[in-house]
Design a protein around this motif. Structure first.
Motif, PDB file in Angstrom:
ATOM      1  N   CYS A  66       0.852  -1.189   0.000  1.00  0.00           N
ATOM      2  CA  CYS A  66       0.000   0.000   0.000  1.00  0.00           C
ATOM      3  C   CYS A  66       0.891   1.243   0.000  1.00  0.00           C
ATOM      4  O   CYS A  66       1.829   1.340   0.799  1.00  0.00           O
ATOM      5  CB  CYS A  66      -0.893   0.046   1.237  1.00  0.00           C
ATOM      6  N   ALA A  67       0.599   2.166  -0.918  1.00  0.00           N
ATOM      7  CA  ALA A  67       1.346   3.412  -0.989  1.00  0.00           C
ATOM      8  C   ALA A  67       0.517   4.456  -1.730  1.00  0.00           C
ATOM      9  O   ALA A  67      -0.158   4.145  -2.706  1.00  0.00           O
ATOM     10  CB  ALA A  67       2.680   3.198  -1.708  1.00  0.00           C
ATOM     11  N   GLU A  68       0.561   5.680  -1.258  1.00  0.00           N
ATOM     12  CA  GLU A  68      -0.073   6.827  -1.910  1.00  0.00           C
ATOM     13  C   GLU A  68      -1.554   6.615  -2.206  1.00  0.00           C
ATOM     14  O   GLU A  68      -2.045   6.927  -3.284  1.00  0.00           O
ATOM     15  CB  GLU A  68       0.675   7.189  -3.186  1.00  0.00           C
ATOM     16  N   GLY A  69      -2.287   6.046  -1.261  1.00  0.00           N
ATOM     17  CA  GLY A  69      -3.726   5.889  -1.414  1.00  0.00           C
ATOM     18  C   GLY A  69      -4.168   4.717  -2.258  1.00  0.00           C
ATOM     19  O   GLY A  69      -5.358   4.564  -2.525  1.00  0.00           O
ATOM     20  N   GLU A  91      -8.420   0.728  -4.092  1.00  0.00           N
ATOM     21  CA  GLU A  91      -8.291   1.987  -3.360  1.00  0.00           C
ATOM     22  C   GLU A  91      -8.014   1.702  -1.891  1.00  0.00           C
ATOM     23  O   GLU A  91      -8.676   0.880  -1.264  1.00  0.00           O
ATOM     24  CB  GLU A  91      -9.583   2.793  -3.493  1.00  0.00           C
ATOM     25  N   GLN A  92      -7.017   2.402  -1.350  1.00  0.00           N
ATOM     26  CA  GLN A  92      -6.694   2.229   0.056  1.00  0.00           C
ATOM     27  C   GLN A  92      -7.691   3.025   0.890  1.00  0.00           C
ATOM     28  O   GLN A  92      -7.954   4.183   0.623  1.00  0.00           O
ATOM     29  CB  GLN A  92      -5.275   2.708   0.364  1.00  0.00           C
TER      30      GLN A  92
END
Length: 168
Positions: A66-69, A91-92
Motif C-alpha cells: 500500500c502506498a499513496e492511497g 483503493e486504500q
C-alpha cells in the motif's frame, strides 16, 4: 393584525404568506432531491460494478503493498473467463489492510478492483448514506417536516453504521 383593517388587505397578506411558504417548501424540496440525487450518483460509480457482476471478472486479491492511497497485489480469478493477474490495484481505505485477502470485482478494461460481497455493496453506498443525513437536515429545517426528516436521518445513520460493522 389591526381589527379595523379591511378584509381585502387581510386576504392579500394571507396570500403572500402562503406564496412565501410554498416557495420555501418547493425550494428546500428541490434542494433535498438534488442532494439525494448527488448521493445516488456518487455511489453508483462503484455500486454498479459490485451489484451487477454478470460478465465481470470476479476473484480475490491479496494485498501485498500500500502506498499513496492505492493498495496492490496479485489477482486470483474465481469466475469463468477471468484471468490471473500479477498486479491489480484497489483503493486504500480504512477497510483495506496489507496482508489481507479480499473478494473483488475488476472494473472492465482496467486493473482496478472494487470490493465485492455484502461489505463491498454497503461500502459502495456510503455517499448515499451521507446524502441521506444531509437531506434530513434540509427537510427538517427548510421544509419543517420533522417525521420524514427523522426517517431520512435514521436510514442514513443505519446505512453508515451497517458499513462500519461490515468492514470490521
Amino acid at each position: 393584525m389591526i381589527p379595523a383593517m379591511p378584509a381585502t388587505a387581510r386576504t392579500a397578506r394571507q396570500a403572500s404568506v402562503s406564496a412565501l411558504r410554498f416557495g420555501r417548501v418547493a425550494t428546500m424540496g428541490a434542494l433535498a432531491a438534488l442532494i439525494l440525487f448527488a448521493g445516488v450518483w456518487g455511489s453508483w460509480g462503484t455500486a454498479q460494478h459490485v451489484m451487477l457482476t454478470k460478465g465481470r471478472e470476479r476473484g480475490t486479491v491479496r494485498v501485498t503493498r500500500c502506498a499513496e492511497g492505492v493498495c496492490s497485489g496479485p489477482f486470483t480469478p474465481a469466475s469463468a473467463g477471468a484471468g490471473a493477474r500479477a498486479r491489480v490495484e484497489i483503493e486504500q481505505s480504512v477497510a483495506v489492510r496489507s496482508g489481507t485477502t479480499y473478494d473483488v470485482v475488476l472494473k472492465p478494461g482496467t486493473g482496478e478492483a472494487v470490493r465485492s460481497g455484502p461489505a463491498g455493496i454497503l461500502y459502495a453506498w456510503v455517499p448515499l448514506g451521507g446524502a441521506l443525513l444531509l437531506a434530513a437536515v434540509v427537510v427538517a429545517g427548510g421544509m419543517r417536516l420533522v417525521r420524514p426528516a427523522w426517517v431520512l436521518g435514521l436510514v442514513g445513520a443505519g446505512l453508515l453504521t451497517a458499513v462500519f460493522v461490515a468492514l470490521q
